[in-house]
Write an enzyme that holds these catalytic residues in place. Structure first.
Site, PDB file in Angstrom:
ATOM      1  N   TYR A  49       0.938  -1.102  -0.393  1.00  0.00           N
ATOM      2  CA  TYR A  49       0.096   0.015  -0.240  1.00  0.00           C
ATOM      3  C   TYR A  49       0.687   1.388   0.370  1.00  0.00           C
ATOM      4  O   TYR A  49       0.916   2.566   0.648  1.00  0.00           O
ATOM      5  CB  TYR A  49      -1.265   0.064   1.496  1.00  0.00           C
ATOM      6  CG  TYR A  49      -2.162  -0.980   1.273  1.00  0.00           C
ATOM      7  CD1 TYR A  49      -2.861   0.185  -0.040  1.00  0.00           C
ATOM      8  CD2 TYR A  49      -2.703  -1.625   2.021  1.00  0.00           C
ATOM      9  CE1 TYR A  49      -4.317  -0.846  -0.170  1.00  0.00           C
ATOM     10  CE2 TYR A  49      -4.086  -2.580   1.736  1.00  0.00           C
ATOM     11  CZ  TYR A  49      -4.356  -2.278   0.806  1.00  0.00           C
ATOM     12  OH  TYR A  49      -5.843  -2.534   0.076  1.00  0.00           O
ATOM     13  N   PHE A  57      -5.188   7.226   6.994  1.00  0.00           N
ATOM     14  CA  PHE A  57      -5.156   6.056   7.276  1.00  0.00           C
ATOM     15  C   PHE A  57      -4.427   4.770   7.215  1.00  0.00           C
ATOM     16  O   PHE A  57      -4.313   3.466   7.528  1.00  0.00           O
ATOM     17  CB  PHE A  57      -6.735   5.205   6.664  1.00  0.00           C
ATOM     18  CG  PHE A  57      -7.061   5.646   5.408  1.00  0.00           C
ATOM     19  CD1 PHE A  57      -5.966   4.294   4.190  1.00  0.00           C
ATOM     20  CD2 PHE A  57      -7.222   6.704   4.736  1.00  0.00           C
ATOM     21  CE1 PHE A  57      -6.318   4.721   2.840  1.00  0.00           C
ATOM     22  CE2 PHE A  57      -7.033   6.758   3.328  1.00  0.00           C
ATOM     23  CZ  PHE A  57      -6.854   5.753   2.784  1.00  0.00           C
ATOM     24  N   ASN A 112     -13.468  -3.423   4.383  1.00  0.00           N
ATOM     25  CA  ASN A 112     -14.132  -3.644   3.490  1.00  0.00           C
ATOM     26  C   ASN A 112     -14.183  -4.952   2.287  1.00  0.00           C
ATOM     27  O   ASN A 112     -14.677  -5.240   1.454  1.00  0.00           O
ATOM     28  CB  ASN A 112     -13.979  -2.535   2.633  1.00  0.00           C
ATOM     29  CG  ASN A 112     -12.993  -2.369   2.069  1.00  0.00           C
ATOM     30  OD1 ASN A 112     -12.206  -2.960   1.887  1.00  0.00           O
ATOM     31  ND2 ASN A 112     -12.729  -0.778   1.145  1.00  0.00           N
ATOM     32  N   HIS A 115      -9.773  -6.557  -2.177  1.00  0.00           N
ATOM     33  CA  HIS A 115      -9.187  -5.218  -2.332  1.00  0.00           C
ATOM     34  C   HIS A 115      -9.031  -6.122  -3.710  1.00  0.00           C
ATOM     35  O   HIS A 115      -9.362  -6.798  -4.570  1.00  0.00           O
ATOM     36  CB  HIS A 115      -7.594  -5.293  -2.212  1.00  0.00           C
ATOM     37  CG  HIS A 115      -6.552  -4.778  -3.254  1.00  0.00           C
ATOM     38  ND1 HIS A 115      -6.694  -3.174  -2.643  1.00  0.00           N
ATOM     39  CD2 HIS A 115      -6.189  -5.024  -4.119  1.00  0.00           C
ATOM     40  CE1 HIS A 115      -5.777  -2.719  -3.910  1.00  0.00           C
ATOM     41  NE2 HIS A 115      -5.256  -3.755  -4.711  1.00  0.00           N
TER      42      HIS A 115
HETATM   43  P1  IDP Z   1     -10.135   1.369  -2.214  1.00  0.00           P
HETATM   44  O1  IDP Z   1      -9.646  -0.234  -1.797  1.00  0.00           O
HETATM   45  O2  IDP Z   1     -10.933   0.727  -2.887  1.00  0.00           O
HETATM   46  O3  IDP Z   1      -8.815   1.449  -3.673  1.00  0.00           O
HETATM   47  P2  IDP Z   1      -8.671   3.265  -1.550  1.00  0.00           P
HETATM   48  O4  IDP Z   1      -9.039   4.131  -1.641  1.00  0.00           O
HETATM   49  O5  IDP Z   1      -7.677   2.066  -2.534  1.00  0.00           O
HETATM   50  O6  IDP Z   1      -9.913   2.384  -1.964  1.00  0.00           O
HETATM   51  O7  IDP Z   1      -7.656   2.090  -0.258  1.00  0.00           O
HETATM   52  C1  IDP Z   1      -7.222   1.638   0.086  1.00  0.00           C
HETATM   53  C2  IDP Z   1      -7.837   0.644   1.245  1.00  0.00           C
HETATM   54  O8  IDP Z   1      -8.134   1.671   2.489  1.00  0.00           O
HETATM   55  C3  IDP Z   1      -9.615   1.016   1.199  1.00  0.00           C
HETATM   56  O9  IDP Z   1     -10.150  -0.639   0.802  1.00  0.00           O
HETATM   57  C4  IDP Z   1      -9.759   0.875   2.515  1.00  0.00           C
HETATM   58  O10 IDP Z   1      -9.596  -0.563   2.778  1.00  0.00           O
HETATM   59  C5  IDP Z   1      -9.008   1.853   2.902  1.00  0.00           C
HETATM   60  N1  IDP Z   1      -9.565   2.996   3.793  1.00  0.00           N
HETATM   61  C6  IDP Z   1      -9.591   4.006   2.191  1.00  0.00           C
HETATM   62  N2  IDP Z   1     -10.056   5.423   2.900  1.00  0.00           N
HETATM   63  C7  IDP Z   1      -9.935   4.659   3.864  1.00  0.00           C
HETATM   64  C8  IDP Z   1     -10.497   5.631   5.460  1.00  0.00           C
HETATM   65  O11 IDP Z   1     -11.206   6.787   5.124  1.00  0.00           O
HETATM   66  N3  IDP Z   1     -10.873   5.445   6.196  1.00  0.00           N
HETATM   67  C9  IDP Z   1     -10.058   4.296   6.849  1.00  0.00           C
HETATM   68  N4  IDP Z   1      -9.517   3.384   6.301  1.00  0.00           N
HETATM   69  C10 IDP Z   1      -9.850   3.752   4.199  1.00  0.00           C
HETATM   70 MG    MG Z   2      -7.197   1.025  -4.237  1.00  0.00          MG
END
Ligand code: IDP
Ligand code: MG
Length: 138
Positions: A49, A57, A112, A115
């Protein structure tokens, strides 16, 4: 044929959602051409990441991603990068469309379940991060 990287995150594995996620891929003409279960170290999660290292975060996300086993897969199919993102749903499960994996199963914005790579460039980096060419069938 396009390829993308999918991860069933520690919450998905611990909650018994591996079969559920995989069956959604198989029902949607997405082929799994590589798969393994691993438990990332914090350092490995930080490497994966790295693109998010300035985000507030980042620390929590990399703790979470190294908190338990994950299933990493290479998926193949026509437009599989965007098709997989569509099956996953929006990052924040509260915004995810009904019937998507995140709408159905996510419990927090961070936890969530899945990935998925978001572009051909990130797919190439992320597949290479976890798999060498001998581990990818197809
Ligand atoms: P994505 O997984 O939908 O591509 P990204 O923006 O790449 O989303 O973020 C990577 C991961 O970081 C997300 O899947 C989630 O687990 C975590 N994440 C993203 N935004 C937040 C936030 O605002 N607070 C806490 N965790 C976050
Ligand atoms: Mg992403």
């Amino acid at each position: 044929m396009e390829k993308t990287l999918s991860i069933i995150k520690p919450d998905g594995v611990s909650r018994g959602l591996i079969g559920e996620v995989i069956s959604r891929f198989e029902k949607n003409k997405i082929k799994i051409i590589a798969m393994k279960m691993i438990h990332m170290t914090k350092i490995q999660a930080q490497g994966f990441y790295a693109v998010h290292k300035e985000r507030p975060f980042f620390g929590s996300l990399t703790d979470f991603m190294s908190s338990g086993p994950v299933v990493v897969m290479v998926l193949e199919g026509d437009k599989v990068i965007s098709n997989n993102r569509e099956l996953m749903g929006a990052t924040n499960y509260k915004d995810a469309a009904p019937g998507t994996i995140r709408a159905d199963f996510a419990t927090e914005i961070e936890k969530n379940v899945v990935h998925g790579s978001d572009s051909p460039q990130s797919a190439a980096f992320e597949i290479g991060f976890f798999f060498n060419s001998f581990e990818i069938a197809g």
